[in-house]
Scaffold this motif. Structure first.
Motif, mmCIF file in Angstrom:
data_model
loop_
_atom_site.group_PDB
_atom_site.id
_atom_site.type_symbol
_atom_site.label_atom_id
_atom_site.label_comp_id
_atom_site.label_asym_id
_atom_site.label_seq_id
_atom_site.Cartn_x
_atom_site.Cartn_y
_atom_site.Cartn_z
ATOM 1 N N PRO A 32 -20.802 48.971 -90.411
ATOM 2 C CA PRO A 32 -19.390 49.512 -89.972
ATOM 3 C C PRO A 32 -18.591 48.498 -88.833
ATOM 4 O O PRO A 32 -19.100 48.471 -88.338
ATOM 5 N N GLY A 33 -17.799 47.459 -90.139
ATOM 6 C CA GLY A 33 -16.747 46.108 -90.220
ATOM 7 C C GLY A 33 -17.828 45.261 -88.984
ATOM 8 O O GLY A 33 -17.334 44.209 -87.931
ATOM 9 N N ARG A 34 -18.976 44.934 -90.191
ATOM 10 C CA ARG A 34 -19.467 43.885 -89.893
ATOM 11 C C ARG A 34 -18.615 42.463 -89.508
ATOM 12 O O ARG A 34 -17.820 42.784 -91.145
ATOM 13 N N GLY A 35 -18.837 41.461 -88.632
ATOM 14 C CA GLY A 35 -18.334 40.574 -88.319
ATOM 15 C C GLY A 35 -16.965 40.252 -87.843
ATOM 16 O O GLY A 35 -16.001 39.633 -87.776
ATOM 17 N N HIS A 36 -16.251 41.800 -87.770
ATOM 18 C CA HIS A 36 -15.431 42.549 -86.824
ATOM 19 C C HIS A 36 -15.188 42.958 -85.673
ATOM 20 O O HIS A 36 -14.441 42.996 -84.309
ATOM 21 N N ARG A 37 -16.236 43.156 -85.394
ATOM 22 C CA ARG A 37 -16.588 43.910 -83.909
ATOM 23 C C ARG A 37 -17.893 43.190 -83.078
ATOM 24 O O ARG A 37 -19.186 42.568 -83.887
ATOM 25 N N PRO A 38 -18.260 43.264 -81.908
ATOM 26 C CA PRO A 38 -19.286 42.950 -81.531
ATOM 27 C C PRO A 38 -20.637 44.203 -81.981
ATOM 28 O O PRO A 38 -20.835 45.263 -82.138
ATOM 29 N N VAL A 39 -21.388 43.020 -81.429
ATOM 30 C CA VAL A 39 -23.273 44.377 -82.004
ATOM 31 C C VAL A 39 -23.513 44.563 -80.796
ATOM 32 O O VAL A 39 -23.837 43.227 -79.473
ATOM 33 N N ALA A 40 -24.256 45.570 -80.721
ATOM 34 C CA ALA A 40 -25.437 45.639 -79.258
ATOM 35 C C ALA A 40 -26.204 45.454 -79.495
ATOM 36 O O ALA A 40 -27.110 45.415 -80.471
ATOM 37 N N PRO A 41 -26.850 44.529 -77.929
ATOM 38 C CA PRO A 41 -28.359 43.458 -78.192
ATOM 39 C C PRO A 41 -29.043 45.120 -77.985
ATOM 40 O O PRO A 41 -28.681 45.813 -77.863
ATOM 41 N N ILE A 42 -29.805 45.118 -79.131
ATOM 42 C CA ILE A 42 -31.521 45.834 -78.874
ATOM 43 C C ILE A 42 -32.862 44.840 -78.058
ATOM 44 O O ILE A 42 -32.870 44.148 -78.841
ATOM 45 N N VAL A 43 -33.629 46.081 -77.059
ATOM 46 C CA VAL A 43 -33.911 44.729 -76.027
ATOM 47 C C VAL A 43 -34.897 46.161 -76.209
ATOM 48 O O VAL A 43 -34.661 47.115 -76.276
ATOM 49 N N ALA A 44 -36.176 45.098 -75.306
ATOM 50 C CA ALA A 44 -37.303 46.272 -75.407
ATOM 51 C C ALA A 44 -36.886 46.644 -74.021
ATOM 52 O O ALA A 44 -37.347 45.835 -72.694
ATOM 53 N N ALA A 45 -37.685 48.311 -73.760
ATOM 54 C CA ALA A 45 -37.669 48.586 -72.332
ATOM 55 C C ALA A 45 -38.525 47.915 -71.309
ATOM 56 O O ALA A 45 -39.225 47.042 -71.582
ATOM 57 N N GLU A 46 -38.468 47.813 -70.158
ATOM 58 C CA GLU A 46 -39.223 47.434 -69.270
ATOM 59 C C GLU A 46 -39.787 47.879 -68.588
ATOM 60 O O GLU A 46 -41.044 47.317 -67.217
ATOM 61 N N LEU A 47 -39.639 49.641 -68.386
ATOM 62 C CA LEU A 47 -40.107 50.305 -67.158
ATOM 63 C C LEU A 47 -41.448 51.022 -67.406
ATOM 64 O O LEU A 47 -42.345 51.387 -66.728
ATOM 65 N N GLY A 48 -41.703 50.445 -68.874
ATOM 66 C CA GLY A 48 -43.040 50.843 -69.994
ATOM 67 C C GLY A 48 -43.384 52.697 -69.606
ATOM 68 O O GLY A 48 -42.516 53.713 -68.703
ATOM 69 N N PRO A 49 -44.525 53.090 -69.178
ATOM 70 C CA PRO A 49 -44.791 54.800 -69.284
ATOM 71 C C PRO A 49 -44.393 55.338 -67.767
ATOM 72 O O PRO A 49 -44.360 56.315 -67.865
ATOM 73 N N ARG A 50 -44.524 54.495 -66.836
ATOM 74 C CA ARG A 50 -44.050 55.174 -65.822
ATOM 75 C C ARG A 50 -42.188 55.495 -65.483
ATOM 76 O O ARG A 50 -41.887 55.957 -64.513
ATOM 77 N N ALA A 51 -41.964 55.252 -66.547
ATOM 78 C CA ALA A 51 -40.017 55.287 -67.080
ATOM 79 C C ALA A 51 -39.889 56.588 -66.480
ATOM 80 O O ALA A 51 -38.741 56.971 -66.007
#
Lengths: 336, 336
Positions: free
Chosen positions: A292-311
């Motif tokens: 909602p509000g696309r174009g009028h809002r910041p979009v949260a980055p989607i990133v890969a987890a870094e810590l793997g199975p030990r997270a």
């Protein structure tokens, strides 16, 4: 006071993993053991936990390193009291007073949390979510595990059941889910879906499925999520299409979470994430398209987890440390 | 220190409502004025706000009642700085520095928030959500307004855009929404839907629509949400069916919110709520049926909002009071 060492324990459906973790999230020693099948007594899983924790405490003692507390992340619903496991689908726990049980057998302060909360906390403190006070994390495996960090703390919900993203209904009257409902998100975006669709495509045959057929030696039932991911990374267009499809469903659901929660960052973990941008790019596009509000809002980055199975164990250890430090502060406050 | 009086202002798309509110949420004086159409200068809406606030401050001064602060709730996205209105669809504001503008013209401390957040805060402090530290509120009107209280504070999200529940996508490739996307929840559960479906049913004619036809004097376009609600309350089965349909869609989406957030209570406001249990009972049933872990978990109650259309200004006034008291405490802390 420098941050003390703590032990983190990750209790899954099939194994217990534990580590000796410092204040920077580094794992100094690691232990792992299988958990018995779900039909056995709760006590048996406790025995395994006590065993691996004692092994780590002995190692720490031998090296002259003091340990302050034990944090546990368990694969189940943990009540808001953070002492009781209400329900653990893959273990035999129903209303299990896990914290007290362990407290009777271990001399250190014990903290208990849900395993997804623990893993999210680890990514927030030391991993891909560093610096984001508002974080949503998803782990794509058999289903979708989820957790929320809001305002720099784990948001557990009123009954300790927040973050059950996998069972948000994405398609009314859609695919039947193991939970008994229909159209749950994890029926469209998870490691299992990749396997299911990979098998279906291979079974259908045809030239498009040739590479998956080759990699599964002609047995469709042998196609796994990781076989699909490997084929995609090697350039197979069919496998890439399957990942993109799962990615788009992932992005659609993430748009819904972003509409509701407006996080600063979204961290995706689990085995599927080995596919990297082959799954994340379609997710990013689909999320941006459906916000909602696309174009009028910041979009949260989607990133890969870094810590793997030990997270999970790293986060459990750190949550145990936070609880310990807080109780120390309270004691000092009362002593004044 | 007893809680001081504050002024609360609710800036909607067509009107400004304001009140002099005490620490128990009681409104001691009330002012209301129309806002000019969206094409006009932002300054014109500010003029209206300053006018109604001054009128209330004069009344308070005449009665010897000191006023501590002004809280504003605005129908638009309010940035995380709580000073700027990023975007207001029904006003001419784009990146409007509302707090500073008002601060220049009013001598009291000013707080700004989104109007749905303000209304949610009012229900949390004085209304249907009292005693629930984790609250989800929805206002069913043209669309779905939403807000979250978590851990006893308004959860605004990373960019001040949390609570946009109405644009969570419930039906992939579903009905086109005014936001440009398809399948948004508010296309299935809102006051507008009741009107749309009521008109469609009346247009289709047939004996089932007879009562709606009578109440709209044979003009389908005259069927409004409140006509449907009145007919339902008077016992018309067709109107009751429309309310139940909207209620079920409401409950399905609420199950998704409960899966993600696990609130202790869900408060529903807006005009449609005049239908009471005719809409809430189907919502309750549908939510319970679609919750993850159903049968193994507590179910949050769905209740009707208690404070009506004044919730926004009452909440804005109280948020202004909270900000004022916090800044007082900080000043005292620094003075020590």
């Amino acid at each position: 006071m420098s941050a003390p060492l703590t032990v983190g324990v990750d209790i899954g459906g099939t194994k217990v993993a534990a580590g000796l973790v410092d204040g920077q999230g580094r794992v100094h020693a690691f232990e792992r053991a299988s958990t018995p099948h779900r039909s056995t007594e709760p006590r048996v899983v406790e025995d395994v936990v006590v065993e691996v924790v004692q092994a780590l405490l002995n190692q720490a003692a031998n090296q002259g390193m003091p340990v302050a507390a034990v944090g546990v992340g368990a694969a189940g619903f943990v009540a808001a009291d953070r002492a009781t496991v209400t329900f653990a689908p893959h273990l035999s726990w129903r209303g299990e007073p896990l914290r007290d049980r362990l407290q009777q057998r271990l001399s250190l302060p014990i903290s208990v949390d849900n395993d997804a909360n623990a893993a999210a906390w680890a990514e927030y403190r030391f991993g891909a979510g560093r610096g984001h006070a508002r974080l949503v994390t998803l782990t794509l495996g058999t289903g979708i595990g989820g957790a929320i960090v809001m305002d720099g703390r784990v948001e557990r919900g009123q009954h300790g059941m927040a973050g059950e993203f996998g069972h948000m209904i994405m398609v009314p009257q859609g695919r039947r889910c193991e939970c008994g409902n229909r159209g749950c998100w994890e029926q469209y975006a998870s490691g299992n879906v990749l396997q299911r669709e990979g098998q279906a495509l291979t079974r259908a045959g045809g030239p498009f499925a040739a590479e998956l057929e080759r990699r599964s030696a002609g047995r469709p039932a042998a196609v796994s999520g990781s076989i699909v991911t490997e084929a995609a990374l090697a350039g197979d267009p069919a496998a890439q299409e399957l990942l993109a499809e799962v990615g788009r469903w992932l992005g659609l659901g993430l748009a819904n979470l972003a509409a509701a929660l407006d996080p600063g960052c979204i961290v995706i973990g689990g085995g599927v994430i080995a596919a990297g941008d082959l799954i994340l790019d379609p997710a990013r596009e689909e999320m941006a398209r459906n916000l909602p509000g696309r174009g009028h809002r910041p979009v949260a980055p989607i990133v890969a987890a870094e810590l793997g199975p030990r997270a999970g164990l790293i986060g459990a250890a750190d949550l145990g440390r936070q609880d310990f430090l807080r109780s120390q502060q309270q004691r000092q406050g009362e002593g004044q």
